[in-house]
Design an enzyme around this catalytic site. Structure first.
Site, short mmCIF file in Angstrom:
data_model
loop_
_atom_site.label_atom_id
_atom_site.label_comp_id
_atom_site.label_asym_id
_atom_site.label_seq_id
_atom_site.Cartn_x
_atom_site.Cartn_y
_atom_site.Cartn_z
N GLY A 1 -17.06 -0.71 -2.66
CA GLY A 1 -15.91 -1.49 -2.22
C GLY A 1 -15.47 -1.03 -0.85
O GLY A 1 -14.34 -0.57 -0.66
N CYS B 1 5.55 -6.42 -4.65
CA CYS B 1 4.76 -5.21 -4.87
C CYS B 1 5.49 -3.98 -4.33
O CYS B 1 5.43 -2.90 -4.94
CB CYS B 1 3.39 -5.36 -4.23
SG CYS B 1 2.34 -6.59 -5.05
#
Length: 334
Positions: free
Chosen positions: A119, A304
């Site tokens: 990733g 968030c």
């Protein structure tokens, strides 16, 4: 349409409420209503694998292969879409470099070692590892856009970027047991609880017996099989924040947990910086994205931010060594 300050709204919605804590003992009606609304998504998370290779590619195409101008403005020079480490940092760029350095120190490398980053994002961490430690680094990403961007900006002898599903990368015989160190940042959230076993087996398969791995991931206080509908629809389709109760069974038979660190509060500061950068970008480029998208994006970042400011979500570092043990320990880094 109601115009409101999103951060204040989310603090009110989440701070010590049944919705924020997922507890129903306070009699808060939202603690009963929201699970009903989320039931279809949750049921799908229990019954199906939402992170198959096909679905993972679709998620990447809709999340990381778009909005390149916004990402560059929001993330800044470090181009890192994961939590920064704000210890002794005065700005976002320094905090992101601090994170790279923290992971670098935890990996305990020696010049010439081979590293794999699963990733890899836009490749800035891989570039840092390569230059800081004189290391051979292979970055793996399912995003064509990210892989192309990283290759164009950073490819060099000993630093390469591959567009491939991590599952296929791990099955390639040329990679099995070939790496001294493996690390990933912000990838575990895209793996899904049904795939944790295969993911950590993949990490171990890549490592040499005396190797080390560092896994950087957001953490949930409770197991949830699927993301909330807003994030799943508009931001990260198929992503699910891990809980320790689902991660550790996949880890414990494969690795020794050499170290565990939580610096989740730093994500609130990171998200605040991203929100400020995004707001400045939208102000200077009002035609780049329509008002509905701009509002949605700011609500996402501020929601968030509230989750981390209120310590509902966390940011975890796992330092892992393969079992059976081939080392006496590590030098703990902070």
């Amino acid at each position: 349409k109601i115009k409101m300050e999103p951060l204040e709204f989310f603090f009110t919605l989440l701070n010590d409420t049944a919705l924020g804590t997922r507890r129903k003992d306070g009699g808060n009606v939202m603690g009963y209503i929201v699970p009903v609304l989320n039931a279809p998504t949750v049921l799908a998370g229990y019954l199906t694998n939402q992170q198959t290779p096909k679905l993972s590619r679709q998620m990447v195409n809709s999340t990381y292969d778009v909005f390149s101008d916004l990402y560059e403005a929001m993330l800044g020079p470090a181009m890192s879409y994961t939590c920064a480490y704000w210890k002794d940092a005065k700005d976002l760029e320094q905090a992101q470099v601090n994170k790279f350095n923290l992971i670098f120190r935890k990996l305990e490398t020696e010049p010439g070692m081979k590293l794999a980053e699963l990733g890899v994002g836009w490749g800035t961490a891989a570039k840092y590892m390569h230059e800081q430690g004189q290391l051979d680094v292979t970055g793996v990403s399912l995003s064509e856009q990210q892989t192309r961007w990283a290759s164009e900006h950073f490819s060099a002898p000993g630093l390469r970027f591959i567009c491939q599903d991590y599952r296929d990368f791990c099955e390639d015989p040329s990679h099995i047991g070939a790496y001294d160190r493996v690390y990933s940042m912000g990838m575990l959230e895209h793996i899904g609880h049904k795939n944790f076993d295969s993911y950590f087996k993949c990490v171990k398969k890549l490592l040499k017996p005396e190797g080390l791995a560092v896994i950087h991931s957001i953490g949930e206080p409770d197991f949830v099989p699927a993301s909330d509908p807003f994030l799943d629809t508009y931001i990260f389709p198929g992503a699910v924040i891990p809980a320790l109760s689902t991660v550790m069974p996949a880890v414990e038979n494969l690795f020794i947990v050499e170290d565990f660190q939580n610096f989740g509060y730093d994500y609130a500061k990171t998200l605040a910086a991203w929100s400020d950068n995004s707001e400045a970008f939208f102000k200077n480029n009002p035609q780049a994205y329509n008002p509905e998208f701009q509002r949605m994006w700011q609500y996402y970042l501020r929601m968030c931010e509230a989750l981390f400011e209120l310590r509902i979500n966390q940011l975890w570092h796992f330092v892992l060594s393969p079992r059976p043990a081939h080392r006496r320990g590590i030098a703990r880094q902070l």
